[in-house]
Motif scaffolding. Structure first.
Motif, PDB file in Angstrom:
ATOM      1  N   ILE A 398      30.721 -26.943  23.780  1.00  0.00           N
ATOM      2  CA  ILE A 398      30.841 -25.638  23.022  1.00  0.00           C
ATOM      3  C   ILE A 398      29.423 -25.049  22.894  1.00  0.00           C
ATOM      4  O   ILE A 398      29.119 -23.892  23.027  1.00  0.00           O
ATOM      5  N   LEU A 399      28.356 -26.003  22.707  1.00  0.00           N
ATOM      6  CA  LEU A 399      27.031 -25.399  22.507  1.00  0.00           C
ATOM      7  C   LEU A 399      26.544 -24.804  23.814  1.00  0.00           C
ATOM      8  O   LEU A 399      25.942 -23.870  24.022  1.00  0.00           O
ATOM      9  N   ILE A 400      26.985 -25.302  24.997  1.00  0.00           N
ATOM     10  CA  ILE A 400      26.464 -24.609  26.440  1.00  0.00           C
ATOM     11  C   ILE A 400      26.986 -23.377  26.456  1.00  0.00           C
ATOM     12  O   ILE A 400      26.419 -22.529  26.973  1.00  0.00           O
ATOM     13  N   GLY A 401      28.513 -23.396  26.184  1.00  0.00           N
ATOM     14  CA  GLY A 401      29.049 -22.135  26.339  1.00  0.00           C
ATOM     15  C   GLY A 401      28.457 -21.016  25.339  1.00  0.00           C
ATOM     16  O   GLY A 401      28.289 -19.789  25.798  1.00  0.00           O
ATOM     17  N   GLN A 402      28.125 -21.487  24.455  1.00  0.00           N
ATOM     18  CA  GLN A 402      27.457 -20.801  23.304  1.00  0.00           C
ATOM     19  C   GLN A 402      25.997 -19.967  23.749  1.00  0.00           C
ATOM     20  O   GLN A 402      25.735 -19.099  23.633  1.00  0.00           O
ATOM     21  N   ILE A 403      25.252 -20.968  24.273  1.00  0.00           N
ATOM     22  CA  ILE A 403      23.820 -20.821  25.102  1.00  0.00           C
ATOM     23  C   ILE A 403      24.239 -19.633  26.281  1.00  0.00           C
ATOM     24  O   ILE A 403      23.483 -18.606  26.514  1.00  0.00           O
ATOM     25  N   LEU A 404      25.191 -20.002  27.080  1.00  0.00           N
ATOM     26  CA  LEU A 404      25.370 -19.006  28.347  1.00  0.00           C
ATOM     27  C   LEU A 404      26.009 -17.808  28.141  1.00  0.00           C
ATOM     28  O   LEU A 404      25.766 -16.786  28.662  1.00  0.00           O
ATOM     29  N   TRP A 405      27.293 -17.874  27.372  1.00  0.00           N
ATOM     30  CA  TRP A 405      28.031 -16.775  27.362  1.00  0.00           C
ATOM     31  C   TRP A 405      28.348 -16.257  25.700  1.00  0.00           C
ATOM     32  O   TRP A 405      28.466 -15.084  25.554  1.00  0.00           O
ATOM     33  N   GLY A 406      28.285 -16.996  24.801  1.00  0.00           N
ATOM     34  CA  GLY A 406      28.890 -16.489  23.258  1.00  0.00           C
ATOM     35  C   GLY A 406      30.289 -16.655  23.565  1.00  0.00           C
ATOM     36  O   GLY A 406      30.921 -16.748  24.398  1.00  0.00           O
ATOM     37  N   TYR A 407      30.694 -16.238  22.266  1.00  0.00           N
ATOM     38  CA  TYR A 407      32.111 -16.393  22.184  1.00  0.00           C
ATOM     39  C   TYR A 407      32.567 -14.959  21.668  1.00  0.00           C
ATOM     40  O   TYR A 407      32.062 -14.137  20.920  1.00  0.00           O
ATOM     41  N   THR A 408      34.196 -14.932  21.958  1.00  0.00           N
ATOM     42  CA  THR A 408      34.749 -13.557  21.359  1.00  0.00           C
ATOM     43  C   THR A 408      35.486 -14.103  20.076  1.00  0.00           C
ATOM     44  O   THR A 408      35.540 -15.144  19.534  1.00  0.00           O
TER      45      THR A 408
END
Length: 478
Positions: A398-408
């Motif tokens: 989830i942190l990697i996703g936060q760094i790369l894209w953020g969340y909707t």
């Protein structure tokens, strides 16, 4: 359905009922209170019908989450005992009701006020950037002064307690937030923030009333009525009605009502303040983007590092770190952790940092629930080591996703409405417990098997009904 006050008020009550119930069931305290704060923030933005505000919805959800964090630091279990424990030498219902009304007003008022202030802040015409820098920078010092002023001296072994003390054997901290309430009121009055003031008033009143009604019903549920019967009859005798959860639901409904009504009344004035931002298509953001990015990730790292403070007490004997620290005072750990949530990250959110708000509402909202269930809730699981590893790996992903894209917003809504309650389901209906109950109830019928799960038999289905309603709402409107 936007700007439909009746539907908005109804959905706010339903949402806060669900979120406050989850708070009391899974995490509790200041971190658990972030969930209802975030969800009611989302509902308020949805009500406005503003595309611009919806594009930046996490700013308001983050303000709600961190605003409700403040009130969660105050313990209240012993106060409830003054009402519920009829045989206790400290049984004192008038004192108990007074204390819970007082503490509920602080908690509800602060959460609602911070949420209301965020709308004035994002307009760019109500507050100055230095209002929030100064306010949040002095929070730790002012809270410590409030604690020293109102909650000390405290030495119960020698009968020494503060002049105003609701508990007998529990250290109180409400002085920390009383001074914050006073400061917020002064700030809102000076800046003419009508929405913030209305939100504080209604949040304070319904936070108090919700506690009073909830604890009164809880007391009536756990004790026989004057005629000797139980409030819910056979269900009470089977001990499948959760009076505590009923109390939490009532509190959530009351606060959802108060915040939504206040927002409906104050939104027309706040809308005028936001007119210039709407015309420009941009909310207030006085921080340079590169500075915002660096600070947001620095404070995210500090929040992650606070986990180490909690890991130490859970390590087995024989670990060098454990031996070096000895017995760790968890109250001290929590005090050291609090500024990492409620000071500079909150200041960044109020200064229009979409990145910090997204981190708070997505990664951190997963982080706090995973931290709790891994270090406390699931401790008696046979394979707790593997569970912790899996939760940690999910957190990393989830942190990697936060760094790369953020969340909707939709992804966050699924986290709040689906993931949170299922952490509880995995605990209440773990395979070992299901198998044991099935063997114990063999030949007694399905009713006996369901009743063998106690209060989980009614609590979890109620979560599922609310979850379905909120997911349908989210799919259709968010």
């Amino acid at each position: 359905m936007t700007e439909n006050p009746i539907f908005f008020i109804f959905m706010s009550m339903l949402t806060m009922c669900f979120a406050w119930g989850i708070r009391g069931q899974i995490i509790g305290g200041e971190k658990g209170a972030m969930l209802p704060g975030a969800m009611i923030g989302i509902l308020c933005v949805w009500y406005t019908g503003s595309e611009l505000l919806m594009e930046h919805v996490f700013l308001f959800a983050g303000a709600g989450a961190l605003g409700y964090f403040y009130g969660g630091m105050e313990p209240y279990a012993e106060i409830m005992g003054r009402i519920l424990h009829h045989d206790s030498p400290h049984y004192n219902p008038p004192m108990g009701y007074l204390a819970l009304a007082f503490k509920g007003s602080i908690w509800g008022g602060l959460g609602a006020a911070f949420l209301g202030i965020s709308f004035g802040a994002m307009s760019g015409v109500v507050y100055k950037w230095y209002d929030f820098v100064i306010f949040f920078a002095q929070v730790p010092l002012v809270q410590e002064l409030g604690y020293r002023l109102f909650n000390t001296p405290y030495d119960p072994d020698n009968g020494i307690r503060p002049k105003i003390c609701f508990s007998v054997n529990s250290r109180e901290e409400w002085g920390r937030n009383v001074v914050i309430v006073a400061e917020l009121l002064i700030l809102m009055i000076v800046r003419g923030d009508i929405l913030g003031i209305l939100m504080w008033i209604f949040g304070m009143l319904t936070g108090s009333v919700g506690w009073l009604i909830g604890i009164w019903l809880y007391d009536k549920e756990v004790h026989p009525l004057k005629n000797g019967k139980r409030m819910f009859g056979k269900l009470d005798e089977l001990e499948v009605i959760d009076g505590w959860k009923m109390m939490e639901y009532i509190q959530g409904i009351a606060q959802g009502l108060g915040i939504s009504v206040a927002f409906v009344l104050g939104w027309p004035m706040a809308k005028e303040k936001l007119a210039a931002a709407e015309a420009a298509g941009e909310l207030w953001h006085p921080i340079p983007q590169n500075v915002d990015t660096v600070l947001s990730w620095v404070f995210c790292a500090l929040i992650i590092l606070t986990l180490l403070l909690f890991i130490i007490p859970y390590r087995k004997n024989g670990n060098k770190i454990t031996r070096a620290f000895g017995e760790v005072d968890m109250n001290l750990v929590e005090v050291l952790e609090r500024p990492c949530y409620m000071v500079m990250p909150f200041a960044l959110v109020m200064l229009g940092s979409d990145l910090m708000a997204n981190i708070i509402c997505c990664f951190v909202m997963y982080y706090v629930v995973a931290q709790y269930v891994a270090l406390d809730r699931y401790c008696d699981y046979k394979n707790i080591g593997w569970i912790r590893l899996v939760l940690a790996l999910i957190g990393v992903a989830i942190l990697i996703g936060q760094i790369l894209w953020g969340y909707t917003l939709w992804q966050a809504w699924i986290l709040y409405c689906v993931i949170y309650p299922h952490f509880e389901a995995l605990y209440s209906f773990r395979p070992k417990r299901v198998a044991e109950n099935w063997r114990a109830c063999k030949g007694k019928g399905l009713g006996a098997f369901c009743a063998s799960f106690g209060m989980s038999a009614t609590t979890y289905p109620s979560y599922m009904v609310l979850m379905v309603v909120l997911m349908i709402f989210g799919a259709k409107f968010l």
